[in-house]
Motif scaffolding. Structure first.
Motif, PDB file in Angstrom:
ATOM      1  N   TRP A   8       6.043   4.417  -5.977  1.00  0.00           N
ATOM      2  CA  TRP A   8       7.447   4.036  -6.068  1.00  0.00           C
ATOM      3  C   TRP A   8       7.537   2.548  -6.340  1.00  0.00           C
ATOM      4  O   TRP A   8       6.562   1.810  -6.165  1.00  0.00           O
ATOM      5  CB  TRP A   8       8.181   4.390  -4.778  1.00  0.00           C
ATOM      6  N   ALA A   9       8.697   2.073  -6.736  1.00  0.00           N
ATOM      7  CA  ALA A   9       8.878   0.671  -7.080  1.00  0.00           C
ATOM      8  C   ALA A   9       8.690  -0.224  -5.853  1.00  0.00           C
ATOM      9  O   ALA A   9       9.084   0.141  -4.742  1.00  0.00           O
ATOM     10  CB  ALA A   9      10.264   0.449  -7.684  1.00  0.00           C
ATOM     11  N   LEU A  10       8.107  -1.389  -6.094  1.00  0.00           N
ATOM     12  CA  LEU A  10       7.872  -2.370  -5.039  1.00  0.00           C
ATOM     13  C   LEU A  10       8.827  -3.543  -5.250  1.00  0.00           C
ATOM     14  O   LEU A  10       8.602  -4.392  -6.107  1.00  0.00           O
ATOM     15  CB  LEU A  10       6.414  -2.846  -5.090  1.00  0.00           C
TER      16      LEU A  10
ATOM     17  N   ILE B 273      16.455   2.240 -16.797  1.00  0.00           N
ATOM     18  CA  ILE B 273      15.371   1.881 -17.721  1.00  0.00           C
ATOM     19  C   ILE B 273      14.020   2.473 -17.344  1.00  0.00           C
ATOM     20  O   ILE B 273      13.111   2.495 -18.171  1.00  0.00           O
ATOM     21  CB  ILE B 273      15.227   0.348 -17.836  1.00  0.00           C
ATOM     22  N   SER B 274      13.852   2.947 -16.118  1.00  0.00           N
ATOM     23  CA  SER B 274      12.546   3.463 -15.705  1.00  0.00           C
ATOM     24  C   SER B 274      12.362   4.897 -16.184  1.00  0.00           C
ATOM     25  O   SER B 274      13.323   5.618 -16.450  1.00  0.00           O
ATOM     26  CB  SER B 274      12.392   3.395 -14.182  1.00  0.00           C
ATOM     27  N   SER B 275      11.105   5.309 -16.278  1.00  0.00           N
ATOM     28  CA  SER B 275      10.773   6.632 -16.806  1.00  0.00           C
ATOM     29  C   SER B 275      11.131   7.754 -15.846  1.00  0.00           C
ATOM     30  O   SER B 275      11.251   8.901 -16.255  1.00  0.00           O
ATOM     31  CB  SER B 275       9.273   6.693 -17.129  1.00  0.00           C
ATOM     32  N   ARG B 276      11.276   7.447 -14.571  1.00  0.00           N
ATOM     33  CA  ARG B 276      11.685   8.441 -13.579  1.00  0.00           C
ATOM     34  C   ARG B 276      12.319   7.703 -12.398  1.00  0.00           C
ATOM     35  O   ARG B 276      12.403   6.490 -12.393  1.00  0.00           O
ATOM     36  CB  ARG B 276      10.493   9.288 -13.111  1.00  0.00           C
ATOM     37  N   ARG B 277      12.752   8.461 -11.408  1.00  0.00           N
ATOM     38  CA  ARG B 277      13.380   7.868 -10.231  1.00  0.00           C
ATOM     39  C   ARG B 277      12.432   6.862  -9.581  1.00  0.00           C
ATOM     40  O   ARG B 277      11.277   7.192  -9.298  1.00  0.00           O
ATOM     41  CB  ARG B 277      13.736   8.969  -9.230  1.00  0.00           C
ATOM     42  N   PRO B 278      12.890   5.630  -9.309  1.00  0.00           N
ATOM     43  CA  PRO B 278      11.972   4.592  -8.813  1.00  0.00           C
ATOM     44  C   PRO B 278      11.718   4.612  -7.318  1.00  0.00           C
ATOM     45  O   PRO B 278      10.833   3.905  -6.840  1.00  0.00           O
ATOM     46  CB  PRO B 278      12.683   3.292  -9.214  1.00  0.00           C
ATOM     47  N   VAL B 279      12.507   5.383  -6.552  1.00  0.00           N
ATOM     48  CA  VAL B 279      12.298   5.453  -5.107  1.00  0.00           C
ATOM     49  C   VAL B 279      12.308   6.911  -4.672  1.00  0.00           C
ATOM     50  O   VAL B 279      12.838   7.781  -5.366  1.00  0.00           O
ATOM     51  CB  VAL B 279      13.375   4.668  -4.317  1.00  0.00           C
TER      52      VAL B 279
ATOM     53  N   GLU C 147       0.819  -1.207   0.000  1.00  0.00           N
ATOM     54  CA  GLU C 147       0.000   0.000   0.000  1.00  0.00           C
ATOM     55  C   GLU C 147       0.855   1.261   0.000  1.00  0.00           C
ATOM     56  O   GLU C 147       0.520   2.254  -0.655  1.00  0.00           O
ATOM     57  CB  GLU C 147      -0.942  -0.037   1.206  1.00  0.00           C
ATOM     58  N   GLN C 148       1.972   1.236   0.711  1.00  0.00           N
ATOM     59  CA  GLN C 148       2.858   2.403   0.730  1.00  0.00           C
ATOM     60  C   GLN C 148       3.496   2.636  -0.636  1.00  0.00           C
ATOM     61  O   GLN C 148       3.615   3.777  -1.094  1.00  0.00           O
ATOM     62  CB  GLN C 148       3.931   2.215   1.803  1.00  0.00           C
ATOM     63  N   ALA C 149       3.917   1.539  -1.291  1.00  0.00           N
ATOM     64  CA  ALA C 149       4.507   1.683  -2.626  1.00  0.00           C
ATOM     65  C   ALA C 149       3.477   2.208  -3.615  1.00  0.00           C
ATOM     66  O   ALA C 149       3.772   3.072  -4.447  1.00  0.00           O
ATOM     67  CB  ALA C 149       5.066   0.342  -3.098  1.00  0.00           C
ATOM     68  N   LEU C 150       2.257   1.711  -3.517  1.00  0.00           N
ATOM     69  CA  LEU C 150       1.199   2.152  -4.418  1.00  0.00           C
ATOM     70  C   LEU C 150       0.822   3.601  -4.148  1.00  0.00           C
ATOM     71  O   LEU C 150       0.652   4.397  -5.086  1.00  0.00           O
ATOM     72  CB  LEU C 150      -0.020   1.241  -4.261  1.00  0.00           C
ATOM     73  N   TYR C 151       0.711   3.959  -2.878  1.00  0.00           N
ATOM     74  CA  TYR C 151       0.338   5.332  -2.533  1.00  0.00           C
ATOM     75  C   TYR C 151       1.414   6.321  -2.967  1.00  0.00           C
ATOM     76  O   TYR C 151       1.127   7.388  -3.508  1.00  0.00           O
ATOM     77  CB  TYR C 151       0.107   5.457  -1.028  1.00  0.00           C
TER      78      TYR C 151
END
Length: 237
Positions: free
Chosen positions: A189-191, A203-209, A182-186
Motif C-alpha cells: 500500500w502507499a507510504l 492516478i494510481s493503478s489500483r486502490r492505494p490503501v 515495513e507494513q506498507a511494503l508488506y
C-alpha cells in the motif's frame, strides 16, 4: 501492481535460495549489481538507492512506466536462473509500495541502506559495498545512482549532502517509522500521509490503501428484514 507516474517506488525481492556468503558470494553480488544497473538503464528505471544482501534485493526507484520495475526484477530473475542453473530465483512475487516525496523518501533510503547493519553483515552502512550507501556517504563513486531530489535537499554541496545524510543514517529510524515502512511494503500500500494517499486516487493503478475490514453496515431496510425470523429472504410463492 500499485503504480503511479513520476513517484518513487520501494521494492523488495527475496531470494528463494540465499546467494552464497563465501568464496563466490562476493563475485555473485558484484554480478547482480552490474545486471541491476544495466537493466535499470535498459528499462528506464531511475535508481535512487539499493541494497543487495545474500537473501534479498531492495531498491528505491522511479520507473518511467507501469512495467519498469516488474521488467527489471524479471530480467534479474532470468539472468540469475541461467547463472545458477536453478528454476526458481525469487521466493514469490516481489513487494512494492509508493513513497511520498518530501516525507518518506529519506526514511525509506535509510531503512534500505541499513539492512546489512541490521542483519549483522556490516558494522556501518557505508562499509557494505553492495548498496548505494557508500556513494551517498562519499565513500564510493555515484555510478548509476540517480539521486532523488529529497537527497539533494540534504545540503548545498556534495560534501554537505554526504555529511548530513551520514548523520541521518547514524541516528537511525524510530521503531514506529521502521514498522510503518515495513507494513506498507508488506501490504503493498502507499507510504505517505492522508493528502498524498488521496491524491493517488485518480492516478494510481489500483486502490492505494487497504479497505476497511468487516462487512458493510446494513441499511435500515436490511436491519428490518433481519429482525423477522420467518423471513428467509426468498420470494413469496
Amino acid at each position: 501492481r500499485l503504480y503511479a507516474p513520476d513517484l518513487p517506488h520501494l521494492a523488495q525481492a527475496r531470494f528463494a535460495v540465499p546467494l552464497s556468503a563465501g568464496g563466490e558470494g562476493g563475485a555473485m553480488l558484484d554480478q547482480v549489481i552490474a545486471w541491476l544497473t544495466g537493466d535499470a538503464r535498459h528499462y528506464s528505471v531511475a535508481l535512487h538507492g539499493w541494497t543487495l544482501t545474500f537473501d534479498q534485493l531492495v531498491i528505491l526507484a522511479t520507473p518511467s512506466g507501469p512495467n519498469g520495475i516488474s521488467s527489471l526484477i524479471q530480467s534479474l530473475g532470468r539472468r540469475l536462473a541461467a547463472r545458477l542453473q536453478i528454476g526458481r530465483v525469487f521466493a514469490g512475487r516481489f513487494r512494492s509500495t509508493l513513497v511520498e516525496p518530501g516525507a518518506w523518501v529519506l526514511p525509506s533510503l535509510v531503512w534500505l541502506e541499513t539492512i546489512p547493519v541490521r542483519q549483522g553483515l556490516a558494522a556501518d552502512a557505508e562499509l557494505w559495498r553492495w548498496s548505494s550507501a557508500p556513494a551517498h556517504m562519499g565513500a564510493a563513486p555515484a555510478g548509476a545512482l540517480q539521486d532523488h531530489m529529497d537527497y539533494w535537499r540534504c545540503g548545498n554541496t556534495p560534501f554537505d549532502r554526504q555529511a548530513n545524510y551520514r548523520a541521518l543514517v547514524l541516528e537511525g529510524l524510530p521503531g514506529a517509522k521502521m514498522a510503518q515502512i515495513e507494513q506498507a511494503l508488506y501490504g503493498q500500500w502507499a507510504l505517505g500521509g492522508l493528502a498524498f494517499v488521496q491524491g493517488l486516487a485518480g492516478i494510481s493503478s489500483r486502490r492505494p490503501v487497504a479497505g476497511k475490514r468487516g462487512r458493510p453496515r446494513k441499511q435500515p431496510a436490511d436491519r428490518g428484514r433481519g429482525a423477522d425470523p420467518h423471513d428467509s429472504g426468498a420470494s413469496p410463492i
